[in-house]
Design a protein around this motif. Structure first.
Motif, mmCIF file in Angstrom:
data_model
loop_
_atom_site.group_PDB
_atom_site.id
_atom_site.type_symbol
_atom_site.label_atom_id
_atom_site.label_comp_id
_atom_site.label_asym_id
_atom_site.label_seq_id
_atom_site.Cartn_x
_atom_site.Cartn_y
_atom_site.Cartn_z
ATOM 1 N N TYR A 1 -5.823 18.445 29.775
ATOM 2 C CA TYR A 1 -4.492 18.577 30.370
ATOM 3 C C TYR A 1 -3.575 19.146 29.297
ATOM 4 O O TYR A 1 -3.624 18.732 28.135
ATOM 5 C CB TYR A 1 -4.036 17.183 30.804
ATOM 6 N N ILE B 1 10.088 17.824 30.486
ATOM 7 C CA ILE B 1 8.847 18.548 30.736
ATOM 8 C C ILE B 1 9.183 19.946 31.238
ATOM 9 O O ILE B 1 9.948 20.113 32.187
ATOM 10 C CB ILE B 1 7.958 17.804 31.758
ATOM 11 N N LYS C 1 6.481 22.592 31.523
ATOM 12 C CA LYS C 1 5.351 23.086 32.322
ATOM 13 C C LYS C 1 4.125 22.238 32.018
ATOM 14 O O LYS C 1 3.971 21.723 30.918
ATOM 15 C CB LYS C 1 5.091 24.548 31.954
ATOM 16 N N GLN C 2 3.247 22.110 33.019
ATOM 17 C CA GLN C 2 2.012 21.337 32.879
ATOM 18 C C GLN C 2 0.861 22.123 33.483
ATOM 19 O O GLN C 2 1.038 22.803 34.492
ATOM 20 C CB GLN C 2 2.122 20.011 33.626
ATOM 21 N N TRP C 3 -0.298 22.013 32.883
ATOM 22 C CA TRP C 3 -1.504 22.662 33.402
ATOM 23 C C TRP C 3 -2.677 21.700 33.275
ATOM 24 O O TRP C 3 -2.714 20.849 32.402
ATOM 25 C CB TRP C 3 -1.853 23.905 32.591
ATOM 26 N N TYR D 1 6.754 20.462 26.515
ATOM 27 C CA TYR D 1 7.969 19.699 26.746
ATOM 28 C C TYR D 1 8.890 19.761 25.545
ATOM 29 O O TYR D 1 8.478 20.102 24.440
ATOM 30 C CB TYR D 1 7.657 18.245 27.110
ATOM 31 N N ILE E 1 0.475 20.206 28.346
ATOM 32 C CA ILE E 1 1.864 19.978 28.733
ATOM 33 C C ILE E 1 2.786 20.527 27.655
ATOM 34 O O ILE E 1 2.573 20.310 26.461
ATOM 35 C CB ILE E 1 2.139 18.479 29.007
#
Length: 87
Positions: free
Chosen positions: A44, A32, A34-36, A48, A46
């Motif tokens: 959501y 992963i 970055k995630q928001w 990856y 992501i």
């Protein structure tokens, strides 16, 4: 390969989604980046890395009962321009 997933869910499933997030442990083969979370709710994002189809499936399939996942292979625009310039 890089993937950008956009997961969406119905507001009535928010509690179940939160429980999934609490237990989120990517399998080997998923990195992963970055995630928001959409602050207005229900989405959501992501980014990856994954080069293994089994890891990809193991990462996304457990969510299929509560989310719709749009998964898109992506690359940085500068890399894309270099790739297309070679043709």
């Amino acid at each position: 390969m890089l993937y950008m997933d956009v997961s969406t869910w119905e507001p009535t499933l928010s509690d179940k989604v939160i429980e999934h997030f609490k237990e989120l442990k990517p399998p080997a083969g998923i990195n992963i980046i970055k995630q928001w979370v959409d602050l207005t709710g229900g989405r959501y994002f992501i980014l990856y890395e994954c080069d293994d189809a089994e890891a990809y499936a193991a990462f996304n399939l457990p969510w299929s009962d509560i989310c719709e996942i749009d998964s898109v292979p992506v690359m940085e625009s500068t890399d894309f321009i270099k790739l297309m310039s070679k043709q």
